[in-house]
Design a protein around this motif. Sequence first.
Motif, mmCIF file in Angstrom:
data_model
loop_
_atom_site.group_PDB
_atom_site.id
_atom_site.type_symbol
_atom_site.label_atom_id
_atom_site.label_comp_id
_atom_site.label_asym_id
_atom_site.label_seq_id
_atom_site.Cartn_x
_atom_site.Cartn_y
_atom_site.Cartn_z
ATOM 1 N N ASP A 178 0.840 -1.191 0.000
ATOM 2 C CA ASP A 178 0.000 0.000 0.000
ATOM 3 C C ASP A 178 0.877 1.242 0.000
ATOM 4 N N ALA A 179 0.253 2.395 -0.226
ATOM 5 C CA ALA A 179 0.996 3.640 -0.375
ATOM 6 C C ALA A 179 1.779 3.994 0.887
ATOM 7 N N ASP A 180 1.188 3.796 2.053
ATOM 8 C CA ASP A 180 1.878 4.148 3.293
ATOM 9 C C ASP A 180 3.134 3.294 3.487
ATOM 10 N N ALA A 181 3.014 1.982 3.206
ATOM 11 C CA ALA A 181 4.176 1.105 3.346
ATOM 12 C C ALA A 181 5.262 1.475 2.350
ATOM 13 N N MET A 182 4.880 1.830 1.127
ATOM 14 C CA MET A 182 5.853 2.236 0.120
ATOM 15 C C MET A 182 6.562 3.521 0.536
ATOM 16 N N ALA A 183 5.795 4.500 0.982
ATOM 17 C CA ALA A 183 6.384 5.781 1.380
ATOM 18 C C ALA A 183 7.375 5.593 2.521
ATOM 19 N N GLU A 184 7.002 4.770 3.485
ATOM 20 C CA GLU A 184 7.897 4.531 4.620
ATOM 21 C C GLU A 184 9.142 3.761 4.185
ATOM 22 N N GLY A 185 8.948 2.715 3.367
ATOM 23 C CA GLY A 185 10.075 1.884 2.957
ATOM 24 C C GLY A 185 11.030 2.577 2.023
ATOM 25 N N LEU A 186 10.549 3.562 1.260
ATOM 26 C CA LEU A 186 11.394 4.260 0.294
ATOM 27 C C LEU A 186 11.938 5.576 0.829
ATOM 28 N N ASP A 187 11.594 5.908 2.034
ATOM 29 C CA ASP A 187 12.065 7.154 2.630
ATOM 30 C C ASP A 187 13.597 7.176 2.649
ATOM 31 N N GLY A 188 14.167 8.258 2.161
ATOM 32 C CA GLY A 188 15.625 8.398 2.140
ATOM 33 C C GLY A 188 16.284 7.880 0.879
ATOM 34 N N CYS A 189 15.521 7.212 0.016
ATOM 35 C CA CYS A 189 16.106 6.676 -1.223
ATOM 36 C C CYS A 189 16.476 7.826 -2.168
ATOM 37 N N ARG A 190 17.650 7.713 -2.734
ATOM 38 C CA ARG A 190 18.100 8.687 -3.729
ATOM 39 C C ARG A 190 17.932 8.144 -5.145
ATOM 40 N N LEU A 191 17.798 6.841 -5.259
ATOM 41 C CA LEU A 191 17.680 6.186 -6.560
ATOM 42 C C LEU A 191 16.577 5.131 -6.501
ATOM 43 N N ILE A 192 15.689 5.129 -7.491
ATOM 44 C CA ILE A 192 14.661 4.096 -7.598
ATOM 45 C C ILE A 192 14.644 3.565 -9.026
ATOM 46 N N VAL A 193 14.670 2.255 -9.156
ATOM 47 C CA VAL A 193 14.552 1.588 -10.453
ATOM 48 C C VAL A 193 13.311 0.708 -10.406
ATOM 49 N N SER A 194 12.424 0.889 -11.380
ATOM 50 C CA SER A 194 11.215 0.072 -11.458
ATOM 51 C C SER A 194 11.406 -0.969 -12.553
ATOM 52 N N ALA A 195 11.244 -2.256 -12.187
ATOM 53 C CA ALA A 195 11.448 -3.355 -13.134
ATOM 54 C C ALA A 195 10.228 -4.253 -13.196
ATOM 55 N N GLY A 196 9.055 -3.674 -13.057
ATOM 56 C CA GLY A 196 7.834 -4.462 -12.965
ATOM 57 C C GLY A 196 7.244 -4.857 -14.301
ATOM 58 N N SER A 197 6.176 -5.615 -14.234
ATOM 59 C CA SER A 197 5.455 -6.062 -15.424
ATOM 60 C C SER A 197 4.700 -4.905 -16.058
ATOM 61 N N THR A 198 4.301 -5.114 -17.304
ATOM 62 C CA THR A 198 3.553 -4.076 -18.004
ATOM 63 C C THR A 198 2.188 -3.866 -17.367
ATOM 64 N N GLY A 199 1.741 -2.619 -17.432
ATOM 65 C CA GLY A 199 0.391 -2.299 -16.995
ATOM 66 C C GLY A 199 0.198 -2.116 -15.511
ATOM 67 N N VAL A 200 1.304 -2.042 -14.744
ATOM 68 C CA VAL A 200 1.188 -1.911 -13.290
ATOM 69 C C VAL A 200 1.993 -0.699 -12.837
ATOM 70 N N THR A 201 1.325 0.268 -12.225
ATOM 71 C CA THR A 201 2.015 1.421 -11.653
ATOM 72 C C THR A 201 2.469 1.063 -10.252
ATOM 73 N N LEU A 202 3.765 0.979 -10.060
ATOM 74 C CA LEU A 202 4.328 0.585 -8.774
ATOM 75 C C LEU A 202 4.591 1.777 -7.868
ATOM 76 N N LYS A 205 2.542 8.991 -8.279
ATOM 77 C CA LYS A 205 3.101 10.319 -8.020
ATOM 78 C C LYS A 205 2.818 10.770 -6.593
ATOM 79 N N SER A 206 1.701 10.337 -6.030
ATOM 80 C CA SER A 206 1.354 10.749 -4.669
ATOM 81 C C SER A 206 2.389 10.258 -3.664
ATOM 82 N N VAL A 207 2.969 9.093 -3.909
ATOM 83 C CA VAL A 207 4.026 8.583 -3.048
ATOM 84 C C VAL A 207 5.360 9.203 -3.414
ATOM 85 N N ARG A 208 5.633 9.266 -4.708
ATOM 86 C CA ARG A 208 6.920 9.804 -5.166
ATOM 87 C C ARG A 208 7.143 11.228 -4.668
#
Length: 287
Positions: A178-202, A205-208
């Motif tokens: 969920d968005a809250d878990a993502m925001a907490e887990g990604l806090d402090g990240c300077r680099l993010i790479v998304s390698a997911g399947s097509t058609g899925v927003t991981l 923008k609200s979290v980013r």
Amino acid sequence: MKTILLQLDTDAQPSVFDAVVAVDAGVDHLFRHGNVAPVQVRDLIYGALFTRGPKDLKQTAVFIGGTDVDRAEALLKAAKEAFFGPFRVSVLLDPNGANTTAAAAVLSAKAGMGGSLDGVKAAVLAATGPVGQRVARLLARQGAEVTVSSRRPDRAEAVARAIGEATGAKLTPLAGVDADAMAEGLDGCRLIVSAGSTGVTLLPKSVRSTLGDLRVMIDLNAVPPLGIEGIEVYDRDADRDGVRTWGAIGVGGLKMGIHAKAIRELFQANDRILDAEEVFAIGEALD
């Protein structure tokens, strides 16, 4: 003597994409085999080994591809087991473009971070897939502090453990449910790479928008909606709200250059095995 590339593919129809790259890289003769199983590899390899003397074997090489990465890795294992003494040829493993794509992504990330990933807090979204795992592995080898995400906690933990054992690094698993878990887990990240399947927003923008330390974003999905909301597929070091971004096609040019050079490198010696780390090194040496 002419160069020969033996293309072993896990799919019924060997990849046309991989064949075109091989031809454009200068291979003289391309022998394509589809739906290859590990039990068939030895005899195919023997056919390549015993038709030329040891001093000429560097003119023969093997490319292992297909969409099934696990099966392709089994083909590589079988190929290595077929070699003995001086009777061996160089092999490139790139099923589903996993190694060349991961190498291009990490090299783009390195450029975006000013030439070094050492100590950079990074996250790989959908890190349990073949490309995601390789991106995470390469980032860890570059000294980044890597978080690996999956929708399933057990898979994130398994990938973090496996890459940690392979690299000696400590990776952090993240269950992005969920968005809250993502925001907490990604806090402090300077680099993010998304390698997911097509058609899925991981990463919406609200979290980013809450990630104040974020400096570089890379999305390896070319089909909308992209994995990171706000990135465009053609982005190549674009500025999006103060963050340097790369989309799948923006990374693709470098990926193609790495792929072609890796094919050419196969014919420099008869004993090279090009997996993710070796492919990354080839990318680093590109002009």
